[in-house]
Design an enzyme around this catalytic site. Sequence first.
Site, mmCIF file in Angstrom:
data_model
loop_
_atom_site.group_PDB
_atom_site.id
_atom_site.type_symbol
_atom_site.label_atom_id
_atom_site.label_comp_id
_atom_site.label_asym_id
_atom_site.label_seq_id
_atom_site.Cartn_x
_atom_site.Cartn_y
_atom_site.Cartn_z
ATOM 1 N N ARG A 105 -8.115 6.300 -9.783
ATOM 2 C CA ARG A 105 -8.110 5.491 -8.735
ATOM 3 C C ARG A 105 -9.125 4.447 -8.557
ATOM 4 O O ARG A 105 -10.294 5.021 -8.791
ATOM 5 C CB ARG A 105 -7.540 6.351 -7.404
ATOM 6 C CG ARG A 105 -7.422 5.363 -6.171
ATOM 7 C CD ARG A 105 -5.949 5.121 -6.022
ATOM 8 N NE ARG A 105 -5.564 4.608 -4.770
ATOM 9 C CZ ARG A 105 -4.501 3.953 -4.627
ATOM 10 N NH1 ARG A 105 -3.628 3.643 -5.450
ATOM 11 N NH2 ARG A 105 -4.260 3.745 -3.316
ATOM 12 N N THR A 382 3.158 -1.010 -9.264
ATOM 13 C CA THR A 382 2.986 0.373 -9.848
ATOM 14 C C THR A 382 4.031 0.708 -10.645
ATOM 15 O O THR A 382 5.181 -0.049 -10.785
ATOM 16 C CB THR A 382 3.392 1.189 -8.658
ATOM 17 O OG1 THR A 382 2.297 0.857 -7.653
ATOM 18 C CG2 THR A 382 3.211 2.777 -8.794
ATOM 19 N N ASN A 402 -1.151 -2.261 -7.409
ATOM 20 C CA ASN A 402 -0.703 -2.333 -5.986
ATOM 21 C C ASN A 402 0.556 -3.315 -5.681
ATOM 22 O O ASN A 402 1.585 -3.107 -6.227
ATOM 23 C CB ASN A 402 -1.856 -2.454 -4.936
ATOM 24 C CG ASN A 402 -1.462 -2.183 -3.596
ATOM 25 O OD1 ASN A 402 -0.433 -1.640 -3.468
ATOM 26 N ND2 ASN A 402 -2.036 -2.773 -2.673
ATOM 27 N N ASP A 424 -4.461 -0.626 0.272
ATOM 28 C CA ASP A 424 -4.115 0.545 0.599
ATOM 29 C C ASP A 424 -4.938 1.350 1.511
ATOM 30 O O ASP A 424 -4.828 2.491 2.184
ATOM 31 C CB ASP A 424 -3.917 1.525 -0.540
ATOM 32 C CG ASP A 424 -2.610 1.279 -1.277
ATOM 33 O OD1 ASP A 424 -1.779 0.738 -0.772
ATOM 34 O OD2 ASP A 424 -2.665 1.612 -2.421
ATOM 35 N N SER A 453 -3.280 6.919 -1.422
ATOM 36 C CA SER A 453 -2.111 6.410 -2.100
ATOM 37 C C SER A 453 -0.832 7.343 -2.036
ATOM 38 O O SER A 453 -1.132 8.183 -1.383
ATOM 39 C CB SER A 453 -2.458 6.664 -3.681
ATOM 40 O OG SER A 453 -1.449 6.403 -4.312
ATOM 41 N N GLY A 474 7.315 2.103 -5.953
ATOM 42 C CA GLY A 474 7.815 1.837 -4.859
ATOM 43 C C GLY A 474 6.956 2.077 -3.567
ATOM 44 O O GLY A 474 7.644 2.296 -2.314
ATOM 45 N N GLY A 475 5.466 1.866 -3.639
ATOM 46 C CA GLY A 475 4.761 2.066 -2.721
ATOM 47 C C GLY A 475 4.974 3.350 -1.695
ATOM 48 O O GLY A 475 5.142 4.449 -2.236
HETATM 49 O O1 DON Z 1 -0.992 3.672 -4.465
HETATM 50 C C1 DON Z 1 -0.177 3.465 -3.766
HETATM 51 O O2 DON Z 1 0.419 3.997 -3.111
HETATM 52 C C2 DON Z 1 0.344 2.005 -3.682
HETATM 53 N N1 DON Z 1 -0.749 1.211 -4.125
HETATM 54 C C3 DON Z 1 1.584 1.899 -4.846
HETATM 55 C C4 DON Z 1 2.076 0.455 -4.980
HETATM 56 C C5 DON Z 1 3.469 0.302 -5.551
HETATM 57 O O3 DON Z 1 4.096 1.495 -5.695
HETATM 58 C C6 DON Z 1 3.973 -0.874 -5.738
HETATM 59 N N2 DON Z 1 5.430 -1.064 -6.031
HETATM 60 N N3 DON Z 1 6.187 -1.066 -5.684
#
Ligand code: DON
Length: 581
Positions: A105, A382, A402, A424, A453, A474-475
């Site tokens: 990370r 991601t 991100n 984040d 994350s 997908g965040g």
């Molecule tokens: O680490 C995380 O949770 C976020 N930075 C992930 C970002 C992400 O999945 C963007 N895509 N949809």
Amino acid sequence: MLKHLRILFTLFIVCFVALDSTAYGKSVAVDELATYKNGMVSSQEAIASTVGVDILRKGGNAVDAAVATGFALAVTYPRAGNIGGGGFMLVYVAELKKSVAIDYREMAPKAANRDMFLDADGNVDNRKSRFSALSSGVPGTVAGMVYALETYGTMSLAEVIQPAIDLADKGFVVSNELHSALSRHQRRIGKFESTRAVYYPNNDKPMPVGRLFVQKDLAWVLKQIKARGAKGFYEGPVAKKIALDSQKNDGIITEQDLADYKVMDRAPITGTYRNHQVVSMPPPSSGGIHLVQMLNILEHWDIKESKLNSALTINRMVEVMKRAYSDRSLHLGDPDFHDVPVAQLISKRYAKDLYQKISKKQVTPSDDIRPGVLPKYESDQTTHYSVMDKYGNAVANTYTLNASFGNGRVAEGTGILMNNEMDDFSAKSGVPNMFGLIGGEANSIEAGKRPLSSMTPSLVIKDGKAMMATGSVGGSRIITTTLQAIMNVIDHQMDILSATKAPRFHHQWYPDSLVMENGFNPDVINQLRSMGYTVDAPEKMGHSATPAGRNIGFLQSIVFKDGVFTGTADPRRKESLAIGF
Ligand code: DON
């Protein structure tokens, strides 16, 4: 004449690449269940998947293939494949019968501080935290890939990075999807000169479909890495250029920050779910803890009997999701800076307490839920890809910039798109980030700290063998997407294609809204509404800066069962490919 020659040349290249990408084995449309005997790769971009399979064919193991795929995606899938970002790799090492979690990370630079994204009135300046040079953490991907290869791989860095070098140096043909992603994001990322020079070179137009896309600066960086290992990135001319670019744009990443970057080899989170072992990513990801916590609670109900996507099943799962995301907001952060009560959060006892509370209610409004009182310690944009090999090894890797294309800034002279992972962090207690996630002290900004994350690369182990590798993008939705993939396979005994295609839902405590993809039975939606749920389409949740759109996650999974590998690339995204040999 010149125009005709150009069209002919383009057609030739397109055919060549199309033939070439099937040369590795049967090419499988995203909406088919691919089945192979010797190993598989499932990633979000077809050329990168074939690069990985080629390494498996040469006798490489899953880690060799994963590292080759990771570097290739940095060239062919600039939205999220990267060397300017960071991520997590979970590996099942068959020989040792153990799983390991590699944390690469991003880290906050030395000059970062807790209030760096607040304006004069003390409000969060989202432009700063997402799109300025300050939004970048120190990238971890190169260190992570090299560490994984040296520790768990069998091939040389030169062998596994060469396909990426060739793709950057000699080019690859621009797909519809790459072109349209560049068009969609042009307003945000096309304003930076260094980014325009790479992706919008002709009169500020996005790279056209069918054009051979050559990235000489990126090829140069990859060659530095090939020659000098991780030092080729973290020290010397590449590091100098990254630091210089940051400083020129009022960022704070220095050469020292790059030299100080550290990969962490961490103990994975492990849990059990109906006689399967579930292994996932520990903090600084919240993914593994909350995946296991949710499964622990859900195990109390007979989910097979309550049926896939019925109102009853959805209600149970949503009650569980709300508790998990509520706990996330208080307890989760970088474990090197904040004591995360891991054992308590994933304990079966805590799960039972929560289950007992939940089962007395029908629908609990989010306002009535607060982070749980934990039991005393008892000894008790991601991209994800999965790889499994014939030796029994498995890799689940999720890495990211991100937002799509990160902060949109290419560090001048390097071809490297930089991440905006600093968003984040919790820029201010209680103020939601880009994914609507709320956090506090545990995830405040500190020098050298890693932002919390949701990435959840996961493995399911059955009878001592890796049975499933999975994960999503997908965040904030990653954790619930991965949960549904695992439950669809274990509870509903679906094959991995059906498990992936099934419509998904998501709830993250706040906002108090249940988001559902298209494809649910309208009667079920009505039932949920009459129970008191606010049901929304995913795009209503306002994750505007993410590629998630109308979808909840994109899963890339492989299952090994009865001696064969079956895998799927999520049909929600066209350029993805699950392939093997
Ligand atoms: O680490 C995380 O949770 C976020 N930075 C992930 C970002 C992400 O999945 C963007 N895509 N949809």
